[in-house]
Design a protein around this motif. Structure first.
Motif, PDB file in Angstrom:
ATOM      1  N   GLU A   1     -73.782  29.506 -65.871  1.00 15.31           N
ATOM      2  CA  GLU A   1     -73.826  28.361 -67.272  1.00 15.31           C
ATOM      3  C   GLU A   1     -73.430  29.120 -68.489  1.00 15.31           C
ATOM      4  N   PHE A   2     -72.679  28.348 -69.113  1.00 17.82           N
ATOM      5  CA  PHE A   2     -72.074  28.978 -70.637  1.00 17.82           C
ATOM      6  C   PHE A   2     -72.754  28.401 -71.770  1.00 17.82           C
ATOM      7  N   VAL A   3     -73.340  29.281 -72.578  1.00 23.19           N
ATOM      8  CA  VAL A   3     -73.686  28.591 -74.038  1.00 23.19           C
ATOM      9  C   VAL A   3     -72.997  29.302 -75.032  1.00 23.19           C
ATOM     10  N   ILE A   4     -71.960  28.829 -75.447  1.00 19.49           N
ATOM     11  CA  ILE A   4     -71.085  29.400 -76.450  1.00 19.49           C
ATOM     12  C   ILE A   4     -70.896  28.792 -77.933  1.00 19.49           C
ATOM     13  N   GLU A   5     -71.429  29.334 -79.084  1.00 21.85           N
ATOM     14  CA  GLU A   5     -71.201  28.642 -80.136  1.00 21.85           C
ATOM     15  C   GLU A   5     -69.682  28.473 -80.320  1.00 21.85           C
ATOM     16  N   PRO A   6     -69.459  27.246 -81.074  1.00 17.19           N
ATOM     17  CA  PRO A   6     -67.858  27.182 -81.366  1.00 17.19           C
ATOM     18  C   PRO A   6     -67.271  28.030 -82.294  1.00 17.19           C
ATOM     19  N   GLU A   7     -68.161  28.656 -83.420  1.00 17.11           N
ATOM     20  CA  GLU A   7     -67.477  29.810 -84.145  1.00 17.11           C
ATOM     21  C   GLU A   7     -67.278  31.012 -83.413  1.00 17.11           C
ATOM     22  N   ALA A   8     -67.869  31.200 -82.219  1.00 14.74           N
ATOM     23  CA  ALA A   8     -68.039  32.453 -81.573  1.00 14.74           C
ATOM     24  C   ALA A   8     -66.455  32.700 -80.615  1.00 14.74           C
ATOM     25  N   GLU A   9     -65.893  31.273 -80.234  1.00 14.86           N
ATOM     26  CA  GLU A   9     -65.008  31.166 -79.390  1.00 14.86           C
ATOM     27  C   GLU A   9     -63.778  31.942 -79.865  1.00 14.86           C
ATOM     28  N   ASN A  10     -63.662  31.992 -81.500  1.00 20.26           N
ATOM     29  CA  ASN A  10     -62.322  32.313 -81.893  1.00 20.26           C
ATOM     30  C   ASN A  10     -62.602  33.772 -82.463  1.00 20.26           C
ATOM     31  N   LEU A  11     -63.313  34.594 -82.222  1.00 18.09           N
ATOM     32  CA  LEU A  11     -63.853  36.149 -82.540  1.00 18.09           C
ATOM     33  C   LEU A  11     -63.211  36.933 -81.418  1.00 18.09           C
ATOM     34  N   LEU A  12     -62.593  37.974 -81.762  1.00  9.36           N
ATOM     35  CA  LEU A  12     -62.063  38.932 -80.878  1.00  9.36           C
ATOM     36  C   LEU A  12     -63.001  39.904 -80.101  1.00  9.36           C
ATOM     37  N   VAL A  13     -62.791  40.185 -78.770  1.00  7.72           N
ATOM     38  CA  VAL A  13     -63.516  40.909 -78.058  1.00  7.72           C
ATOM     39  C   VAL A  13     -62.454  41.840 -77.178  1.00  7.72           C
ATOM     40  N   PRO A  14     -62.965  42.843 -76.837  1.00  8.32           N
ATOM     41  CA  PRO A  14     -62.047  43.604 -75.787  1.00  8.32           C
ATOM     42  C   PRO A  14     -61.906  42.743 -74.442  1.00  8.32           C
ATOM     43  N   SER A  15     -60.601  42.824 -74.290  1.00  9.83           N
ATOM     44  CA  SER A  15     -60.066  42.120 -72.804  1.00  9.83           C
ATOM     45  C   SER A  15     -60.785  42.458 -71.531  1.00  9.83           C
ATOM     46  N   LEU A  16     -61.088  41.547 -70.711  1.00  7.14           N
ATOM     47  CA  LEU A  16     -61.977  41.781 -69.622  1.00  7.14           C
ATOM     48  C   LEU A  16     -63.329  42.593 -69.701  1.00  7.14           C
ATOM     49  N   LEU A  17     -64.028  42.463 -70.697  1.00  4.97           N
ATOM     50  CA  LEU A  17     -65.331  42.781 -71.371  1.00  4.97           C
ATOM     51  C   LEU A  17     -66.452  42.342 -70.441  1.00  4.97           C
ATOM     52  N   LEU A  18     -66.534  40.886 -70.195  1.00  2.83           N
ATOM     53  CA  LEU A  18     -67.309  40.481 -69.483  1.00  2.83           C
ATOM     54  C   LEU A  18     -67.517  40.482 -67.826  1.00  2.83           C
ATOM     55  N   GLN A  19     -66.119  40.678 -67.463  1.00  2.61           N
ATOM     56  CA  GLN A  19     -66.025  40.598 -65.721  1.00  2.61           C
ATOM     57  C   GLN A  19     -66.760  41.560 -65.052  1.00  2.61           C
ATOM     58  N   PRO A  20     -66.878  42.929 -65.637  1.00  2.35           N
ATOM     59  CA  PRO A  20     -67.956  44.060 -65.065  1.00  2.35           C
ATOM     60  C   PRO A  20     -69.391  43.500 -64.855  1.00  2.35           C
TER      61      PRO A  20
END
Length: 380
Positions: A259-278
């Motif tokens: 399940e994904f619960v993502i705020e629309p504002e958060a979608e355009n913010l920058l994060v390190p690539s492949l942060l969530l996969q591990p």
């Protein structure tokens, strides 16, 4: 020729020596011209009596200090006492040549002194040779000022270049460290996936094995197309995560729900690539793989007070042994392959957001584990 990389960078970044040299002696001529005009209180004397001798004096000084530049370049690495001796001796020698030349030019324009007769050995009867050197202390001071400016300006630009080199070195070190940490993910994940493909092939399920390989190639292409030191939008990170989850869903079938619960504002913010996969892989390893059905992973992202909060939660068994295993993984060294997932993320966050991030693994009251990441909001 520069002897070091710092010298080479300094030479590229600082203005030309000739620009400084010409400007300095031009300022000397202008200042003393104005001073002498006010001394005479007669602006008509700006021509022959003031400006011309000062122009000659500035030209002599500019020419005589040029050899000092080449001497100083070769003495740059001397010990302080030896360098001071060279500067003092060089300044004294130049001032001993400059002083009589300056005096003769002044006398010629001020008093119509016969310089040619003096050169031919026919000085006036009342002429005293020592008078040619009467202002040597003034000349010595001026040359010392020039020498001090020469060393001061060069030291300044060398320090700037060395500081820039240090910043670049730290940056390159961080980039290398991030690459090393990020590239540890792919072999780890690749091993697990190929092992699953091998199992499917042995069982004769070639269609599912082929589908898994196609998704694997797509995921690896995404991984290789994104530099590990660069950040991507959370939306793109979630797309990459979906590629990974499609592979894992083929392994676990209905046992895995995401399940994904993502705020629309958060979608355009920058994060390190492949942060969530591990992190998701960690939940699958300790939660979904331990369950026969009903496995759930929740991924949440929202902005609070200019910080991006990301949660990765699962509903796996929350026994003390599994919790201890996760904490052990989080504290293992980066060189240990068994602890690459959580430790990898911790190290990457420490490099990218030193002293400005939060990472914690929390055991649920009745089931599951909760991983929380808090990083500053950076907009694409």
């Amino acid at each position: 020729m520069p002897n070091t990389a710092a010298e080479f960078i300094a030479n590229k970044s600082k203005p030309s020596f000739w620009w400084f040299h010409s400007l300095g002696w031009t300022v000397y001529v202008v200042i003393f011209t104005i001073d002498n005009v006010f001394f005479y209180r007669d602006y008509n004397k700006l021509g022959g009596d003031v400006l011309y001798p000062l122009l000659l004096s500035g030209l002599f000084a500019a020419s005589l200090t040029l050899p000092l530049r080449y001497i100083y370049q070769r003495c740059w690495n001397l010990k302080p006492l030896k360098l001071i001796f060279v500067i003092t001796a060089g300044s004294l020698l130049v001032s001993m040549v400059w002083t009589p030349l300056k005096a003769l030019s002044m006398w010629y324009f001020y008093e119509r002194f016969d310089v040619l007769a003096l050169i031919l050995g026919q000085p006036p009867e009342d002429f005293k040779w020592y008078t040619l050197f009467m202002s040597i202390s003034y000349a010595f001071f001026m040359i010392l000022v020039w020498s001090s400016l020469y060393f001061g300006i060069n030291y300044h630009y060398r320090l700037v270049s060395e500081k820039q080199q240090h910043i670049e070195a730290v940056k390159l070190s961080h980039i290398s460290q991030i690459k090393m940490l990020r590239y540890q993910i792919n072999p780890h994940f690749l091993f697990n996936t190929l092992n699953a493909v091998s199992t499917l092939v042995l069982r004769g399920n070639k269609e599912r094995a082929n589908g898994m390989l196609i998704r694997l190639s797509t995921f690896l292409r995404f991984s290789l197309d994104n530099e590990p030191e660069k950040k991507i939008r959370l939306f793109e990170e979630l797309k990459a995560l979906m590629l990974y989850l499609e592979i894992e869903k083929m392994r676990f079938d209905e046992r895995l729900t995401v399940e994904f619960v993502i705020e629309p504002e958060a979608e355009n913010l920058l994060v390190p690539s492949l942060l969530l996969q591990p992190l998701v892989e960690n939940s699958i390893k300790y939660a979904i793989a331990q369950m026969s059905e009903g496995g759930l992973i929740q991924i949440k992202a929202k902005c609070i007070d200019n910080y991006l909060h990301i949660d990765v939660n699962d509903n796996g068994p929350a026994n003390q042994t599994e919790y201890d295993n996760r904490l052990t993984e989080a504290t293992q060294t980066a060189s240990s392959h068994t602890g690459v997932g959580v430790k990898n993320i911790m190290n990457r966050l420490s490099v990218l957001y030193p002293e400005d991030h939060q990472f914690e693994v929390v055991k649920g009251m009745s089931e599951g584990y909760f991983v929380k990441i808090v990083i500053p909001c950076e907009r694409a």
